[in-house]
Design an enzyme around this catalytic site. Sequence first.
Site, mmCIF file in Angstrom:
data_model
loop_
_atom_site.group_PDB
_atom_site.id
_atom_site.type_symbol
_atom_site.label_atom_id
_atom_site.label_comp_id
_atom_site.label_asym_id
_atom_site.label_seq_id
_atom_site.Cartn_x
_atom_site.Cartn_y
_atom_site.Cartn_z
ATOM 1 N N HIS A 115 7.614 -105.303 -12.760
ATOM 2 C CA HIS A 115 8.501 -105.934 -13.741
ATOM 3 C C HIS A 115 9.011 -107.289 -13.236
ATOM 4 C CE1 HIS A 115 9.422 -101.561 -15.105
ATOM 5 N NE2 HIS A 115 8.194 -101.928 -15.409
ATOM 6 N N HIS A 172 6.182 -102.804 -23.587
ATOM 7 C CA HIS A 172 6.396 -102.573 -22.156
ATOM 8 C C HIS A 172 5.067 -102.506 -21.402
ATOM 9 C CE1 HIS A 172 8.536 -101.706 -18.531
ATOM 10 N NE2 HIS A 172 7.553 -100.867 -18.255
ATOM 11 N N ASP A 228 3.915 -104.640 -18.163
ATOM 12 C CA ASP A 228 3.318 -104.090 -16.940
ATOM 13 C C ASP A 228 1.990 -104.775 -16.621
ATOM 14 O OD1 ASP A 228 5.279 -102.200 -16.395
ATOM 15 O OD2 ASP A 228 4.215 -100.556 -17.382
ATOM 16 N N HIS A 245 -1.644 -99.106 -14.635
ATOM 17 C CA HIS A 245 -1.604 -99.814 -13.353
ATOM 18 C C HIS A 245 -2.905 -99.701 -12.565
ATOM 19 C CE1 HIS A 245 2.515 -100.836 -13.924
ATOM 20 N NE2 HIS A 245 2.908 -99.576 -13.978
HETATM 21 ZN ZN LIG Z 1 6.752 -100.747 -16.331
#
Ligand SMILES: [Zn+2]
Length: 304
Positions: free
Chosen positions: A76, A232, A236, A259
């Site tokens: 973030h 969001h 990311d 991720h």
């Molecule tokens: Zn996040």
Amino acid sequence: MFETTIARESSAEGVGLHTGVRSHVRLVPAPAETGIVFRRIDLDNFPIEAQGHNVALVSYATSLMKQGVLLSTTEHLLAAIYSCGVDNVYIDIDSIEIPILDGSAEPFMQMLGHSGIRRLRRKRRYLKVLRSLEVSQGDRRIGIYPAHEFRVRCYVDYPHPLVGQQEVEMLVGPDTFRHLLARARTFCFERDIEPLRAMGLIRGGSLENAIVLTRDGVMNGPLRFPDEFGRHKALDLIGDLALAGLPLLARVEAHKAGHSLHTRLVSRLLADPSLWTITTRETSRSHSETYVPALSQAPAPAAD
Ligand SMILES: [Zn+2]
């Protein structure tokens, strides 16, 4: 275009989402060609560069590791720094995890707002993608493609009445990031809380730093955007792409990625220099900013 750093220091403190450990984070101006460098001030200022080769384990957050020194949940803060065009900054931290604060990048944007941007004398270098690269895992995929500007498209699909299919497509810059993504918070599903705790994760998680989705609603509304979840995930994505180490001239499309796929894409890209070149040439930029709102069929809750 010239490289930048911040004009003055700024700081914040809070608990880490996964470790629950309280930490202080401070942004410090850095000279040209430093890049974005974390410094563990509790370990003699041990530096960990925000670069793909330092990516460690990646599951529910992105962690960096260098010579056994770990730093968790970088995404973030990196998303805010990278989107704001800050090329060089030291991020001093006195513990193992970046504070989660309110679960979004908004508090980091406030830090950057306080710090201000300072132009340096050196010409900015860009990592310009020349050939496409795609990485996939089952029905999840991510690709990076040649472009004259930095654009992302992020698609998510969660079987939940408040989420469903959501998609964000945008030119990445300070204004688009601030308005479209920065305030979108981390989320998790109520059913995952106990399994995650059992894995030693989300020890610092609370209703103040993450949206918790129940079976058919949200435990701690109101949402900041009807499609806060998709936004969001785009946040990311940008935070993980910052690990390219230079501003990107590329278009990135993520389809139900996360991720793990984000960082695999960055690592594979950096590992193959035939896919990109480094250029100082400022390319023509269009100022179009487009945003595709949620495709979810479900009635959306009111945004605050
Ligand atoms: Zn996040």
